[in-house]
Design an enzyme around this catalytic site. Structure first.
Site, PDB file in Angstrom:
ATOM      1  N   CYS A 185     -11.429  11.045 -29.891  1.00 57.32           N
ATOM      2  CA  CYS A 185     -12.509  11.180 -30.523  1.00 57.32           C
ATOM      3  C   CYS A 185     -13.043  12.572 -30.787  1.00 57.32           C
ATOM      4  O   CYS A 185     -13.719  12.897 -31.640  1.00 57.32           O
ATOM      5  CB  CYS A 185     -13.463  10.112 -29.800  1.00 57.32           C
ATOM      6  SG  CYS A 185     -13.231  10.124 -27.972  1.00 57.32           S
ATOM      7  N   HIS A 239     -20.827  11.573 -29.511  1.00 59.17           N
ATOM      8  CA  HIS A 239     -19.982  12.567 -28.848  1.00 59.17           C
ATOM      9  C   HIS A 239     -20.978  13.845 -29.504  1.00 59.17           C
ATOM     10  O   HIS A 239     -20.983  13.876 -30.886  1.00 59.17           O
ATOM     11  CB  HIS A 239     -18.557  12.692 -28.868  1.00 59.17           C
ATOM     12  CG  HIS A 239     -18.012  11.995 -27.733  1.00 59.17           C
ATOM     13  ND1 HIS A 239     -18.836  10.865 -26.999  1.00 59.17           N
ATOM     14  CD2 HIS A 239     -16.736  11.736 -27.712  1.00 59.17           C
ATOM     15  CE1 HIS A 239     -17.725  10.323 -26.275  1.00 59.17           C
ATOM     16  NE2 HIS A 239     -16.550  10.792 -26.772  1.00 59.17           N
TER      17      HIS A 239
HETATM   18  O1  25A Z   1      -5.706   5.771 -24.664  1.00 56.89           O
HETATM   19  P1  25A Z   1      -6.373   5.901 -23.053  1.00 56.89           P
HETATM   20  O2  25A Z   1      -6.765   7.081 -22.666  1.00 56.89           O
HETATM   21  O3  25A Z   1      -5.443   5.041 -22.049  1.00 56.89           O
HETATM   22  O4  25A Z   1      -7.667   5.057 -22.977  1.00 56.89           O
HETATM   23  C1  25A Z   1      -8.044   3.934 -24.095  1.00 56.89           C
HETATM   24  C2  25A Z   1      -9.196   3.051 -23.547  1.00 56.89           C
HETATM   25  O5  25A Z   1     -10.249   3.677 -23.566  1.00 56.89           O
HETATM   26  C3  25A Z   1     -11.301   3.036 -24.500  1.00 56.89           C
HETATM   27  C4  25A Z   1     -10.635   1.571 -24.632  1.00 56.89           C
HETATM   28  O6  25A Z   1     -11.605   0.737 -23.981  1.00 56.89           O
HETATM   29  C5  25A Z   1      -9.392   1.573 -24.372  1.00 56.89           C
HETATM   30  O7  25A Z   1      -9.090   0.498 -23.250  1.00 56.89           O
HETATM   31  N1  25A Z   1     -11.248   3.824 -25.609  1.00 56.89           N
HETATM   32  C6  25A Z   1     -10.043   4.493 -26.459  1.00 56.89           C
HETATM   33  N2  25A Z   1     -10.531   5.085 -27.529  1.00 56.89           N
HETATM   34  C7  25A Z   1     -11.793   5.133 -27.186  1.00 56.89           C
HETATM   35  C8  25A Z   1     -13.080   5.787 -27.994  1.00 56.89           C
HETATM   36  N3  25A Z   1     -12.820   6.488 -29.171  1.00 56.89           N
HETATM   37  C9  25A Z   1     -12.293   4.368 -26.208  1.00 56.89           C
HETATM   38  N4  25A Z   1     -13.515   3.914 -26.060  1.00 56.89           N
HETATM   39  C10 25A Z   1     -14.683   4.466 -26.783  1.00 56.89           C
HETATM   40  N5  25A Z   1     -14.225   5.564 -27.746  1.00 56.89           N
HETATM   41  P2  25A Z   1     -12.707  -0.525 -24.357  1.00 56.89           P
HETATM   42  O8  25A Z   1     -13.315  -0.890 -23.089  1.00 56.89           O
HETATM   43  O9  25A Z   1     -13.340  -0.011 -25.352  1.00 56.89           O
HETATM   44  O10 25A Z   1     -11.451  -1.627 -24.690  1.00 56.89           O
HETATM   45  C11 25A Z   1     -10.654  -2.363 -23.802  1.00 56.89           C
HETATM   46  C12 25A Z   1     -10.091  -3.297 -24.597  1.00 56.89           C
HETATM   47  O11 25A Z   1      -8.811  -3.631 -24.200  1.00 56.89           O
HETATM   48  C13 25A Z   1      -8.568  -5.070 -23.987  1.00 56.89           C
HETATM   49  N6  25A Z   1      -7.502  -4.757 -22.871  1.00 56.89           N
HETATM   50  C14 25A Z   1      -7.426  -4.237 -21.784  1.00 56.89           C
HETATM   51  N7  25A Z   1      -6.033  -4.654 -21.168  1.00 56.89           N
HETATM   52  C15 25A Z   1      -5.595  -5.379 -21.905  1.00 56.89           C
HETATM   53  C16 25A Z   1      -6.274  -5.642 -23.212  1.00 56.89           C
HETATM   54  N8  25A Z   1      -5.886  -6.389 -24.032  1.00 56.89           N
HETATM   55  C17 25A Z   1      -4.682  -7.039 -24.051  1.00 56.89           C
HETATM   56  N9  25A Z   1      -4.064  -6.737 -22.892  1.00 56.89           N
HETATM   57  C18 25A Z   1      -4.196  -6.236 -22.030  1.00 56.89           C
HETATM   58  N10 25A Z   1      -3.475  -5.950 -20.742  1.00 56.89           N
HETATM   59  C19 25A Z   1      -9.843  -5.496 -23.339  1.00 56.89           C
HETATM   60  O12 25A Z   1      -9.985  -6.642 -23.493  1.00 56.89           O
HETATM   61  C20 25A Z   1     -10.623  -4.660 -24.175  1.00 56.89           C
HETATM   62  O13 25A Z   1     -11.057  -5.499 -25.334  1.00 56.89           O
HETATM   63  P3  25A Z   1     -10.360  -7.709 -21.824  1.00 56.89           P
HETATM   64  O14 25A Z   1     -10.113  -8.815 -22.425  1.00 56.89           O
HETATM   65  O15 25A Z   1      -9.314  -7.015 -20.813  1.00 56.89           O
HETATM   66  O16 25A Z   1     -11.750  -7.241 -21.590  1.00 56.89           O
HETATM   67  C21 25A Z   1     -12.766  -7.957 -22.439  1.00 56.89           C
HETATM   68  C22 25A Z   1     -13.973  -8.259 -21.322  1.00 56.89           C
HETATM   69  O17 25A Z   1     -13.485  -8.247 -20.031  1.00 56.89           O
HETATM   70  C23 25A Z   1     -14.402  -7.290 -19.100  1.00 56.89           C
HETATM   71  N11 25A Z   1     -13.552  -6.561 -18.263  1.00 56.89           N
HETATM   72  C24 25A Z   1     -12.758  -5.586 -18.339  1.00 56.89           C
HETATM   73  N12 25A Z   1     -11.979  -5.404 -17.324  1.00 56.89           N
HETATM   74  C25 25A Z   1     -12.386  -6.211 -16.395  1.00 56.89           C
HETATM   75  C26 25A Z   1     -13.077  -7.210 -16.946  1.00 56.89           C
HETATM   76  N13 25A Z   1     -13.668  -8.207 -16.120  1.00 56.89           N
HETATM   77  C27 25A Z   1     -13.222  -8.444 -15.096  1.00 56.89           C
HETATM   78  N14 25A Z   1     -12.308  -7.449 -14.570  1.00 56.89           N
HETATM   79  C28 25A Z   1     -11.737  -6.596 -15.088  1.00 56.89           C
HETATM   80  N15 25A Z   1     -11.082  -5.606 -14.651  1.00 56.89           N
HETATM   81  C29 25A Z   1     -15.024  -6.367 -20.179  1.00 56.89           C
HETATM   82  O18 25A Z   1     -16.428  -6.335 -19.552  1.00 56.89           O
HETATM   83  C30 25A Z   1     -14.856  -7.314 -21.523  1.00 56.89           C
HETATM   84  O19 25A Z   1     -16.104  -7.765 -21.696  1.00 56.89           O
HETATM   85  O1  L14 Z   2      -7.664   9.974 -25.711  1.00 53.36           O
HETATM   86  O2  L14 Z   2     -14.934   9.675 -23.854  1.00 53.36           O
HETATM   87  O3  L14 Z   2      -9.051   8.677 -27.136  1.00 53.36           O
HETATM   88  O4  L14 Z   2     -13.744   8.870 -22.412  1.00 53.36           O
HETATM   89  C1  L14 Z   2     -10.993   8.192 -25.840  1.00 53.36           C
HETATM   90  C2  L14 Z   2     -12.353   8.191 -25.223  1.00 53.36           C
HETATM   91  C3  L14 Z   2     -10.285  10.029 -24.217  1.00 53.36           C
HETATM   92  C4  L14 Z   2     -11.546   9.738 -23.509  1.00 53.36           C
HETATM   93  C5  L14 Z   2      -8.909   8.993 -26.129  1.00 53.36           C
HETATM   94  C6  L14 Z   2     -13.994   9.471 -23.598  1.00 53.36           C
HETATM   95  C7  L14 Z   2      -9.835   8.795 -25.048  1.00 53.36           C
HETATM   96  C8  L14 Z   2     -12.760   9.315 -24.211  1.00 53.36           C
END
Ligand code: 25A
Ligand code: L14
Length: 330
Positions: free
Chosen positions: A128, A241
């Site tokens: 991002c 950001h």
């Molecule tokens: O690429 P990276 O560096 O590895 O990181 C990417 C992560 O960063 C976020 C995004 O998180 C992603 O997971 N991200 C990436 N780019 C971004 C950007 N530019 C960015 N964020 C902002 N700007 P996120 O929170 O946006 O989304 C996570 C989604 O992924 C689903 N998910 C996770 N594991 C999964 C999965 N789906 C399928 N299979 C899997 N194994 C997740 O869905 C969410 O939609 P969910 O169902 O797991 O969670 C939805 C609800 O559940 C709560 N929750 C989350 N974790 C837990 C939990 N509840 C209980 N226990 C937990 N451990 C949440 O509150 C949510 O309401």
């Molecule tokens: O590589 O602000 O897309 O935490 C996106 C979210 C890196 C971190 C990625 C953040 C992530 C970023």
């Protein structure tokens, strides 16, 4: 022709925005599939006013899907890429999993749209902070090659996901009520604080987030020589950001030339009237599509340096909007 679209991570901070962006841009969706982990399966979400049930992501989820938008973290993307490709769908991946792989285009539609053409099933959506930076500097780069960039970022908590955003709100309330604070999503308390630590530290003492800005900028701009050094900082801002940039161009450019180029460029606006207190701010950029540039001035420490202040909604242009724009190019 209308497409069958799947969103993986549909309940997350980015996934929710992907749904809204598809609606708002009237993307030709034949059928939408909302996928998340088991935790969220069965939940109802709305798409164009109709209820859609969230399904658990499985290896067979992509049958009949044309385009799969992924934002569920790098591990999920790695585990499921094969199943997307085997189903004949194209994966547009918001995670960092494949961004630097050869054979995977890394695309910002305002900068390198032509790169979508050579995909082999996966197209990566850049980091991002990198997207926001390159959208702002690309019009300047077209006037003169940029040799060097020094960047400092001020990154919103929603970058770390929906739960991190909630944590910042809860911590702020707890702090004001004199309650004890136990950090969960961040290494330290974020309320009333700044944390100069996003993603993991590398051997060179930079974080991965900082190095993404180095590596990804070179790949998107097709310039292996461009020098970038960054400091990325988490700030207690909910959304959008901000970045302080010093860019050094090869040719000397005037502020007027730069402003004119930004005014004409797609995806970027100019908010630069210091006398009238007009400059980009994250609170007011939230929910908006364009990256905003202001505070444009000459660097006092180098011959061809320019200083800029850039702000963009990282959930939109930094993630969901950029991904849907890539889908539109396809
Ligand atoms: O690429 P990276 O560096 O590895 O990181 C990417 C992560 O960063 C976020 C995004 O998180 C992603 O997971 N991200 C990436 N780019 C971004 C950007 N530019 C960015 N964020 C902002 N700007 P996120 O929170 O946006 O989304 C996570 C989604 O992924 C689903 N998910 C996770 N594991 C999964 C999965 N789906 C399928 N299979 C899997 N194994 C997740 O869905 C969410 O939609 P969910 O169902 O797991 O969670 C939805 C609800 O559940 C709560 N929750 C989350 N974790 C837990 C939990 N509840 C209980 N226990 C937990 N451990 C949440 O509150 C949510 O309401
Ligand atoms: O590589 O602000 O897309 O935490 C996106 C979210 C890196 C971190 C990625 C953040 C992530 C970023």
């Amino acid at each position: 022709m209308a497409k069958n679209v799947a969103i993986v991570g549909a309940t997350g901070a980015v996934g929710q925005e992907m749904i809204k962006v598809l609606e708002k841009r009237n993307f030709p969706v034949k059928n939408i599939k909302l996928l998340a982990s088991k935790r969220s399966a069965g939940k109802d979400l709305l798409f164009k006013g109709e209820k859609v049930k969230v399904e658990e992501l499985t290896t067979t989820s992509f049958k009949g899907v044309d385009i799969a938008l992924f934002s569920a973290g790098g591990a999920v993307s790695k585990d499921f890429a094969k199943h997307v490709i085997d189903a004949g769908a194209v994966m547009i991946d918001n995670s960092s999993a494949f961004r630097l792989e050869e054979g995977v285009p890394l695309v910002v539609p305002e900068v390198n749209p032509e790169d979508v053409k050579w995909h082999k099933g996966i197209i990566s959506n850049p980091n991002c902070s990198t997207i926001i930076m390159v959208v702002a500097i690309n019009p300047i780069y077209k006037l003169s090659r940029i040799k060097r960039i020094v960047a400092s970022t001020y990154q919103a908590v929603s970058g770390a996901g929906a739960s991190a955003m909630q944590e910042c709100i809860d911590q702020t309330r707890d702090f004001l009520n004199g309650k004890e604070i136990k950090p969960v999503n961040f290494a330290h308390q974020i309320a009333f604080n700044l944390i100069p630590h996003i993603d993991t530290f590398q051997e060179n003492l930079y974080t991965r987030e900082e190095m993404k800005m180095v590596w990804e900028t070179r790949k998107i701009m097709h310039d292996d020589q461009i020098k970038v050094a960054a400091t990325t900082v988490r700030v207690p801002v909910l959304r959008s950001h901000s970045e302080s940039l010093m860019i050094e161009t090869e040719k000397k450019l005037s502020l007027e030339q730069i402003k004119e180029a930004i005014l004409k460029a797609p995806g970027v606006i100019l908010e630069d009237e210091p006398q009238n207190k007009v400059y980009p701010m994250p609170f007011f950029r939230a929910g908006k599509d364009e990256v905003s540039v202001g505070r444009i001035r000459y660097d006092l420490s180098s011959e061809t340096g320019i200083m800029l202040w850039v702000v963009g909604d990282q959930l939109l242009k930094g993630a969901a909007l950029n991904a849907v724009q890539i889908a539109e190019l396809l």
